[in-house]
Design a protein around this motif. Sequence first.
Motif, PDB file in Angstrom:
ATOM      1  N   ALA A 161       0.993  -1.177  -0.078  1.00  0.00           N
ATOM      2  CA  ALA A 161       0.040  -0.073   0.002  1.00  0.00           C
ATOM      3  C   ALA A 161       0.817   1.267  -0.014  1.00  0.00           C
ATOM      4  O   ALA A 161       0.589   2.308  -0.592  1.00  0.00           O
ATOM      5  CB  ALA A 161      -0.908   0.054   1.102  1.00  0.00           C
ATOM      6  N   THR A 162       1.952   1.258   0.629  1.00  0.00           N
ATOM      7  CA  THR A 162       2.910   2.489   0.715  1.00  0.00           C
ATOM      8  C   THR A 162       3.761   2.664  -0.540  1.00  0.00           C
ATOM      9  O   THR A 162       3.674   3.844  -0.890  1.00  0.00           O
ATOM     10  CB  THR A 162       3.840   2.094   1.981  1.00  0.00           C
ATOM     11  N   GLU A 163       3.925   1.421  -1.455  1.00  0.00           N
ATOM     12  CA  GLU A 163       4.464   1.589  -2.658  1.00  0.00           C
ATOM     13  C   GLU A 163       3.527   2.138  -3.569  1.00  0.00           C
ATOM     14  O   GLU A 163       4.012   3.096  -4.280  1.00  0.00           O
ATOM     15  CB  GLU A 163       5.056   0.301  -3.135  1.00  0.00           C
ATOM     16  N   ALA A 164       2.175   1.753  -3.589  1.00  0.00           N
ATOM     17  CA  ALA A 164       1.095   2.444  -4.375  1.00  0.00           C
ATOM     18  C   ALA A 164       1.011   4.038  -4.009  1.00  0.00           C
ATOM     19  O   ALA A 164       1.061   4.618  -5.035  1.00  0.00           O
ATOM     20  CB  ALA A 164      -0.155   1.699  -3.850  1.00  0.00           C
ATOM     21  N   LEU A 165       1.126   4.461  -2.684  1.00  0.00           N
ATOM     22  CA  LEU A 165       1.043   5.776  -2.427  1.00  0.00           C
ATOM     23  C   LEU A 165       2.060   6.506  -3.194  1.00  0.00           C
ATOM     24  O   LEU A 165       2.034   7.770  -3.718  1.00  0.00           O
ATOM     25  CB  LEU A 165       0.917   5.908  -1.010  1.00  0.00           C
ATOM     26  N   ASP A 166       3.492   5.973  -3.172  1.00  0.00           N
ATOM     27  CA  ASP A 166       4.543   6.484  -3.690  1.00  0.00           C
ATOM     28  C   ASP A 166       4.640   6.708  -5.145  1.00  0.00           C
ATOM     29  O   ASP A 166       5.063   7.917  -5.574  1.00  0.00           O
ATOM     30  CB  ASP A 166       5.902   5.456  -3.379  1.00  0.00           C
ATOM     31  N   ARG A 167       3.913   5.729  -5.753  1.00  0.00           N
ATOM     32  CA  ARG A 167       3.621   6.014  -7.362  1.00  0.00           C
ATOM     33  C   ARG A 167       2.775   6.884  -7.384  1.00  0.00           C
ATOM     34  O   ARG A 167       2.698   7.732  -8.372  1.00  0.00           O
ATOM     35  CB  ARG A 167       3.464   4.366  -7.789  1.00  0.00           C
ATOM     36  N   LEU A 168       1.489   6.895  -6.812  1.00  0.00           N
ATOM     37  CA  LEU A 168       0.316   7.783  -7.065  1.00  0.00           C
ATOM     38  C   LEU A 168       0.587   9.272  -6.819  1.00  0.00           C
ATOM     39  O   LEU A 168       0.285   9.954  -7.570  1.00  0.00           O
ATOM     40  CB  LEU A 168      -1.021   7.285  -6.220  1.00  0.00           C
ATOM     41  N   THR A 171       1.921  11.017 -10.281  1.00  0.00           N
ATOM     42  CA  THR A 171       1.061  11.255 -11.231  1.00  0.00           C
ATOM     43  C   THR A 171       0.024  12.120 -10.746  1.00  0.00           C
ATOM     44  O   THR A 171      -0.581  13.111 -11.393  1.00  0.00           O
ATOM     45  CB  THR A 171       0.384   9.713 -11.764  1.00  0.00           C
ATOM     46  N   ALA A 172      -0.220  12.126  -9.464  1.00  0.00           N
ATOM     47  CA  ALA A 172      -1.136  13.243  -8.806  1.00  0.00           C
ATOM     48  C   ALA A 172      -0.613  14.517  -9.055  1.00  0.00           C
ATOM     49  O   ALA A 172      -1.425  15.462  -9.534  1.00  0.00           O
ATOM     50  CB  ALA A 172      -1.412  12.738  -7.501  1.00  0.00           C
ATOM     51  N   ARG A 228      -1.205  23.984  -4.064  1.00  0.00           N
ATOM     52  CA  ARG A 228      -0.745  22.863  -4.411  1.00  0.00           C
ATOM     53  C   ARG A 228      -2.218  22.056  -4.724  1.00  0.00           C
ATOM     54  O   ARG A 228      -2.929  21.846  -4.010  1.00  0.00           O
ATOM     55  CB  ARG A 228      -0.415  22.130  -2.987  1.00  0.00           C
ATOM     56  N   ASN A 229      -2.203  21.757  -6.023  1.00  0.00           N
ATOM     57  CA  ASN A 229      -3.368  21.432  -6.473  1.00  0.00           C
ATOM     58  C   ASN A 229      -3.571  19.669  -6.637  1.00  0.00           C
ATOM     59  O   ASN A 229      -4.282  19.153  -7.760  1.00  0.00           O
ATOM     60  CB  ASN A 229      -3.444  21.802  -7.905  1.00  0.00           C
ATOM     61  N   PHE A 230      -3.044  19.101  -5.814  1.00  0.00           N
ATOM     62  CA  PHE A 230      -3.121  17.582  -5.883  1.00  0.00           C
ATOM     63  C   PHE A 230      -3.146  17.173  -4.250  1.00  0.00           C
ATOM     64  O   PHE A 230      -2.650  17.744  -3.460  1.00  0.00           O
ATOM     65  CB  PHE A 230      -1.955  16.822  -6.574  1.00  0.00           C
ATOM     66  N   SER A 231      -3.915  16.051  -4.370  1.00  0.00           N
ATOM     67  CA  SER A 231      -3.569  15.433  -2.761  1.00  0.00           C
ATOM     68  C   SER A 231      -3.933  14.093  -2.712  1.00  0.00           C
ATOM     69  O   SER A 231      -4.337  13.598  -3.810  1.00  0.00           O
ATOM     70  CB  SER A 231      -5.016  15.982  -2.072  1.00  0.00           C
ATOM     71  N   ALA A 275     -11.988  19.353  -8.051  1.00  0.00           N
ATOM     72  CA  ALA A 275     -10.558  18.845  -8.455  1.00  0.00           C
ATOM     73  C   ALA A 275     -11.080  17.437  -9.312  1.00  0.00           C
ATOM     74  O   ALA A 275     -12.020  16.770  -9.094  1.00  0.00           O
ATOM     75  CB  ALA A 275      -9.877  18.147  -7.384  1.00  0.00           C
ATOM     76  N   GLU A 276     -10.107  16.961 -10.238  1.00  0.00           N
ATOM     77  CA  GLU A 276     -10.263  15.835 -10.922  1.00  0.00           C
ATOM     78  C   GLU A 276      -9.866  14.674 -10.013  1.00  0.00           C
ATOM     79  O   GLU A 276      -8.794  14.932  -9.028  1.00  0.00           O
ATOM     80  CB  GLU A 276      -9.301  15.968 -12.110  1.00  0.00           C
ATOM     81  N   THR A 277     -10.607  13.817  -9.674  1.00  0.00           N
ATOM     82  CA  THR A 277     -10.373  12.607  -8.982  1.00  0.00           C
ATOM     83  C   THR A 277     -10.098  11.528  -9.737  1.00  0.00           C
ATOM     84  O   THR A 277     -10.692  10.916 -10.684  1.00  0.00           O
ATOM     85  CB  THR A 277     -11.541  12.540  -7.735  1.00  0.00           C
ATOM     86  N   ARG A 278      -9.212  10.381  -9.235  1.00  0.00           N
ATOM     87  CA  ARG A 278      -9.084   9.004  -9.919  1.00  0.00           C
ATOM     88  C   ARG A 278      -9.057   8.146  -8.390  1.00  0.00           C
ATOM     89  O   ARG A 278      -8.573   8.525  -7.134  1.00  0.00           O
ATOM     90  CB  ARG A 278      -7.891   9.101 -10.346  1.00  0.00           C
ATOM     91  N   VAL A 279      -9.689   7.017  -8.616  1.00  0.00           N
ATOM     92  CA  VAL A 279      -9.589   5.899  -7.652  1.00  0.00           C
ATOM     93  C   VAL A 279      -8.742   4.629  -8.182  1.00  0.00           C
ATOM     94  O   VAL A 279      -8.626   4.103  -9.050  1.00  0.00           O
ATOM     95  CB  VAL A 279     -10.892   5.411  -7.342  1.00  0.00           C
TER      96      VAL A 279
END
Length: 360
Positions: A161-168, A171-172, A228-231, A275-279
Amino acid sequence: MGEHKRIGILTSGGDCAGLNAVIRAVTHRAVGTYGWDVMGIYRATQGLMSRPVQAIELDLDKVDSILTKGGTMLGTTNKGNPFAFPMPDGTFHDCSEDIIEGYRQLGLDALIGIGGDGSLAILRKIAQQGNLNFVAIPKTIDNDVGITERSIGFDTAVNIATEALDRLHFTAASHDRVMILEVMGRDAGHIAISAGIAGGADVILIPEIPYTLDNVCRKIQEHQAQGRNFSLVVVSEAVCTEQGETVTWSDRFGECRLGGIGQYLADRLSTCTGAETRVTVLGHTQRGGIPSPLDRLIASAFGVAAVDLIADEKYDHMVTWQQRQVVYVPIQEALGHYQAVDPQGTLVKTARGLQICLGD
């Protein structure tokens, strides 16, 4: 080395990384140290219900190369309560005596069960009914089994899960998006809070802490006001809607499954923040893959300790990890202390100290 014994081992409930490391450790300790026989039982209690019993004798050669493999070489199941097992004609049958008879047919002196709180409770009930010698090892990516600080599989799931956050994160930032990561956690938010802190999330939502959409939107809008336009948002699958409803979906068998809170949040956060969102739903990727070094270590320590419990005839106990060492406790005591995330605990205080929004 004492009396010769013949022991069984099975993996029950959902799979996770580190199960093969336990099987390997149990076999090494039982065969290599005590000279016992070890029977690996296929597909948990279903293997004991089958006739002939579905099992394989384990030796050092058979477990030599499984330390780093995910899943379980014995297979597992999390379907069907043995006390009310679904039959082909639609009726339900109590198969507990069939399982006890399977234990007898294998000529076992003791059984090691690796499972979460649900499957361990069932196995203990069967063991008590049949007067079977039973020892438990906790495993669950949810890390919600009581008394133990760690269960097998949790660390690997957090790493994924942490690696996924690192990758996201990248791109965010590239697209000025709000990225929502939905992680597993049937009842507890351990994966979400741990991975969220480690992965630098801005918002972490867990079932133990009530939230409002207004509070989450406010956090994202604060970022926008600062340029900062990403979260990054991490949410446990067990989190309910703001109205307290559990978000689920049904598979083709009519089984109700957790999942969908990420999309629920995405739709509403997009509306309130613009904001544009992705899941991203991690799902079973958190269960699979190569176990982390820590999971291999915990699994190995648990496996050795479980065999030693049998050697000492300390039955109806579970091995646990407490303060850097293995400690055994009565199974009933462990199952009687469900381990959710403590809203006043260190990780929650850490998240708040990092100005991570928890939704409240």
